[in-house]
Write a protein that holds these residues in place. Structure first.
Motif, PDB file in Angstrom:
ATOM      1  N   PHE A   1       1.589  34.393  15.800  1.00 45.45           N
ATOM      2  CA  PHE A   1       2.485  33.320  15.361  1.00 45.45           C
ATOM      3  C   PHE A   1       2.785  33.473  13.863  1.00 45.45           C
ATOM      4  CE2 PHE A   1       2.950  28.993  13.561  1.00 45.45           C
ATOM      5  CZ  PHE A   1       4.157  28.643  14.175  1.00 45.45           C
ATOM      6  N   MET A   2       1.754  33.775  13.086  1.00 47.41           N
ATOM      7  CA  MET A   2       1.930  33.951  11.626  1.00 47.41           C
ATOM      8  C   MET A   2       2.866  35.112  11.313  1.00 47.41           C
ATOM      9  SD  MET A   2      -1.961  33.362  10.338  1.00 47.41           S
ATOM     10  CE  MET A   2      -1.734  34.171   8.751  1.00 47.41           C
TER      11      MET A   2
ATOM     12  N   PHE B   1      -8.420  35.166  17.458  1.00 39.43           N
ATOM     13  CA  PHE B   1      -7.385  34.759  16.491  1.00 39.43           C
ATOM     14  C   PHE B   1      -5.995  35.310  16.823  1.00 39.43           C
ATOM     15  CE2 PHE B   1     -11.408  35.457  14.074  1.00 39.43           C
ATOM     16  CZ  PHE B   1     -11.721  34.122  13.874  1.00 39.43           C
TER      17      PHE B   1
ATOM     18  N   LEU C   1      -2.845  33.032  16.917  1.00 42.81           N
ATOM     19  CA  LEU C   1      -2.514  32.520  15.582  1.00 42.81           C
ATOM     20  C   LEU C   1      -1.887  33.624  14.725  1.00 42.81           C
ATOM     21  CD1 LEU C   1      -2.652  30.326  13.364  1.00 42.81           C
ATOM     22  CD2 LEU C   1      -4.941  31.175  12.808  1.00 42.81           C
TER      23      LEU C   1
END
Length: 289
Positions: free
Chosen positions: A247-248, A241, A244
C-alpha cells in the motif's frame, strides 16, 4: 604480442578503479592509464598512444534538484562526447561508454513487473537518465570503420565499496532482526562480472549496445538473507507487513526503490564468452568478506 594500451577517462571512479585491479591478473596483456577529465588539462593529453578509451567519468547518482540539471548535461553528456571526439581525432580504435539501465526510466512499482526487452524504447524519467541517453546518441554518431563504439547499459552495480542501494541493504541485513519477505525481481551486476565483460569487449574489439547482468535475477529479500547469513545474523523473514508495504508503494518512492521490479530479459545479456565470474551467492561472499 604487444600490450593493449587502455586509457580510463575519469579518475578514481568505482568502475575504473576496479577495472584496473581486475586487469592485474594479466600483467603482460594490458597497460592502463587513468586520466582526470576535470578542468581542461586533459585536453593536452596525447590520446594517440592508446588502443582503447574507457569513459567512466560522470555524475552517478540521481538528483531531483533542478539547479543540478545543467551540471548533469555538462558532465554526463557534453564532456563524454568531447572526450569521444578527441579519441576519434587522435585515432583511438575503440571507445567504451558506461551508460545505465536508467535510460529506460525508474524501476517499476512494487506491485508491477517490468521487463525490458530488445523492443523497449529508452524513456528516461529524469535528467540523469536523459543526460546519459543524449551522450549515447552523440557518441554513436562518431562511429566509423576505424572507430568502434561500445555502449554498456548496466543495471545496478554492486560490490565491495559500492555506493547506492547495496550498502543500505547490507546494513539492514546486519542490524535488523526481521525483514519483509516480498517477491520482486531486479537485474543486478557484480562489479567483477562487469570488469570481465569490459575486458572481453576490448579483447574482441566489439562495437554496439550491451546489457550485461548477473546470471540470475535478484530478489531484495533473498539478498538481505544471504548477507545476514554471512555475518551470522540470520535475519527472520516475514510477510506480515506485506499488505502495508505494498500500500505504501503507492505513495513512498523508497519502497519502490527497495522492492520495485526492473529486469532485462535474460537473452539480451548473453554473450559468446562467459563474463559472469560470480553467481549471486559467491558475489555476496566476495563483497561482504
Amino acid at each position: 604480442m604487444s600490450k593493449r594500451k587502455i586509457l580510463i577517462t575519469g579518475k578514481g571512479s568505482y568502475v575504473g578503479t576496479n577495472f584496473i585491479k581486475w586487469l592485474e591478473q594479466w600483467p603482460d596483456q594490458y597497460e592502463v592509464v587513468e586520466l582526470s577529465v576535470r578542468g581542461t588539462e586533459w585536453k593536452e593529453h596525447d590520446f594517440s598512444i592508446y588502443d582503447v578509451v574507457l569513459h567512466v567519468a560522470g555524475i552517478a547518482h540521481v538528483s531531483t534538484d533542478p539547479s543540478m540539471e545543467q551540471q548533469y548535461y555538462k558532465v554526463n553528456r557534453d564532456l563524454a562526447i568531447e572526450v569521444a571526439e578527441k579519441a576519434k581525432e587522435e585515432h583511438v580504435k575503440q571507445f567504451i561508454f558506461t551508460s545505465s539501465i536508467i535510460v529506460y526510466g525508474d524501476s517499476s512499482h512494487i506491485n508491477k513487473k517490468r521487463i525490458i526487452d530488445n523492443n523497449t524504447k529508452p524513456q528516461p524519467s529524469n535528467f540523469y537518465g536523459n543526460s546519459k541517453l543524449q551522450a549515447e546518441e552523440g557518441i554513436s554518431l562518431l562511429e566509423s570503420d576505424d572507430f568502434k563504439v561500445v555502449i554498456i547499459r548496466p543495471p545496478m552495480i554492486y560490490g565491495k565499496g559500492s555506493k547506492g542501494n547495496y550498502p543500505k541493504l547490507a546494513s539492514y541485513a546486519r542490524k535488523l532482526p526481521i525483514f519483509p519477505d516480498i517477491d520482486n525481481e531486479r537485474s543486478m551486476l557484480h562489479i567483477d562480472n562487469l570488469c570481465e565483460f569490459i575486458r572481453l569487449m576490448i579483447d574482441n574489439n566489439e562495437n554496439g549496445v550491451y546489457f550485461p547482468q548477473n546470471n540470475e535475477y535478484v530478489k531484495t529479500t533473498e539478498m538481505v538473507r544471504l548477507i545476514s547469513e554471512i555475518h551470522q545474523k540470520n535475519v527472520k523473514l516475514t510477510r506480515v507487513f506485506n499488505p502495508l508495504i505494498k500500500f505504501m508503494g503507492n505513495f513512498v518512492g523508497t519502497v519502490n526503490k527497495a522492492f520495485g521490479n526492473l529486469v532485462y530479459e535474460q537473452g539480451m545479456s548473453e554473450y559468446k564468452e562467459n563474463y559472469r565470474v560470480w553467481d549471486l551467492q559467491d558475489s555476496i561472499g566476495v563483497t561482504e568478506k
